[in-house]
Motif scaffolding. Sequence first.
Motif, PDB file in Angstrom:
ATOM      1  N   ARG A  74       0.807  -1.312   0.069  1.00 25.22           N
ATOM      2  CA  ARG A  74       0.073   0.004   0.021  1.00 25.22           C
ATOM      3  C   ARG A  74       0.799   1.319  -0.017  1.00 25.22           C
ATOM      4  O   ARG A  74       0.672   2.284  -0.794  1.00 25.22           O
ATOM      5  N   LEU A  75       1.875   1.268   0.588  1.00 29.87           N
ATOM      6  CA  LEU A  75       2.811   2.240   0.821  1.00 29.87           C
ATOM      7  C   LEU A  75       3.768   2.578  -0.366  1.00 29.87           C
ATOM      8  O   LEU A  75       3.613   3.862  -0.973  1.00 29.87           O
ATOM      9  N   LEU A  76       3.919   1.372  -1.035  1.00 29.72           N
ATOM     10  CA  LEU A  76       4.594   1.531  -2.328  1.00 29.72           C
ATOM     11  C   LEU A  76       3.776   2.196  -3.400  1.00 29.72           C
ATOM     12  O   LEU A  76       4.251   3.032  -4.336  1.00 29.72           O
ATOM     13  N   ALA A  77       2.362   1.817  -3.400  1.00 29.34           N
ATOM     14  CA  ALA A  77       1.518   2.208  -4.325  1.00 29.34           C
ATOM     15  C   ALA A  77       1.311   3.786  -3.999  1.00 29.34           C
ATOM     16  O   ALA A  77       0.660   4.323  -5.035  1.00 29.34           O
TER      17      ALA A  77
ATOM     18  N   VAL B  99       6.460  -9.738  -1.869  1.00 25.53           N
ATOM     19  CA  VAL B  99       5.251  -9.146  -2.346  1.00 25.53           C
ATOM     20  C   VAL B  99       5.167  -9.292  -3.910  1.00 25.53           C
ATOM     21  O   VAL B  99       4.090  -9.766  -4.450  1.00 25.53           O
ATOM     22  N   PHE B 100       6.253  -9.155  -4.513  1.00 22.91           N
ATOM     23  CA  PHE B 100       6.344  -9.086  -6.091  1.00 22.91           C
ATOM     24  C   PHE B 100       6.059 -10.728  -6.391  1.00 22.91           C
ATOM     25  O   PHE B 100       5.474 -10.887  -7.320  1.00 22.91           O
TER      26      PHE B 100
ATOM     27  N   GLN C 243       4.898  -2.490 -12.235  1.00 23.06           N
ATOM     28  CA  GLN C 243       3.649  -3.618 -12.038  1.00 23.06           C
ATOM     29  C   GLN C 243       2.834  -3.846 -10.912  1.00 23.06           C
ATOM     30  O   GLN C 243       1.878  -3.777 -10.477  1.00 23.06           O
ATOM     31  N   ALA C 244       3.839  -3.603  -9.662  1.00 21.99           N
ATOM     32  CA  ALA C 244       3.206  -3.753  -8.241  1.00 21.99           C
ATOM     33  C   ALA C 244       1.989  -2.850  -8.138  1.00 21.99           C
ATOM     34  O   ALA C 244       1.094  -2.813  -7.359  1.00 21.99           O
ATOM     35  N   VAL C 245       2.477  -1.323  -8.752  1.00 19.57           N
ATOM     36  CA  VAL C 245       1.718  -0.007  -8.251  1.00 19.57           C
ATOM     37  C   VAL C 245       0.403  -0.057  -9.096  1.00 19.57           C
ATOM     38  O   VAL C 245      -0.926   0.205  -8.839  1.00 19.57           O
ATOM     39  N   ILE C 246       0.430  -0.813 -10.240  1.00 14.87           N
ATOM     40  CA  ILE C 246      -0.600  -1.110 -11.350  1.00 14.87           C
ATOM     41  C   ILE C 246      -1.584  -1.985 -10.626  1.00 14.87           C
ATOM     42  O   ILE C 246      -2.912  -1.586 -10.646  1.00 14.87           O
TER      43      ILE C 246
END
Length: 223
Positions: free
Chosen positions: A165-168, A194-195, A205-208
């Motif tokens: 969530r923080l990354l995004a 996570v990845f 791609q994780a944010v998407i």
Amino acid sequence: MIRVLIADDQPLVRRGLALILAPAPDIEVVGEAADGAEAVELAGRLTPDVVVMDIRMPVLDGVGATAELARTLPASRVLALSTFDMDEYVVAALRAGAHGFLPKDVSPEELIDAVHTVHTGEAAVAPRLLTRLISTYVRSGRRETPTAPTDVPAGLTPRELEIWRLLATGHDNAAIAGELDISVSTVKNHLTGVFGKLGVRDRAQAVIAAYESGLVEAGRRST
């Protein structure tokens, strides 16, 4: 040496990019393409390490060319460029397999750094810029109303979910570490998990995936 192919439909831009990259002692520009189809063809012959790819080009645009390269030459990593920060094609390029995105008004140093980053397999996308791009993309067509995070993959621990969530929402590794009072190396270890559980390759791609799953909503930061 990092072998670079430049793809842009404007000769002046191609030449400018080549001149910017030329002083870097470990970068060699091995070719230039005027459209996406030529970029794919040249990449097949020249096998560059990095393709600096304009998004909007004739014949075959940068998104289509990126998808083709990701399918046929995954070792040739794409760094997408666009004139506009808020460009829906940027998200499409990232989803197609680009390892990064930069606006064309970045400094020469930032471009060179991004080529090095993409070459290592990391995503060369500024977190805040990436968040704005994804937010614009979601607002423009993916969701008109907030969606509950019902598509979050099973198996993520509460800590992994919070780091995702923080990354995004635009945090880099140091900011995540500070927010959660953990070390940067611990953040990196969690992100690897996570990845893997998301089935994504990198931060972009994780944010998407975070926006598409409903974990975070466009236009607002999570709390």
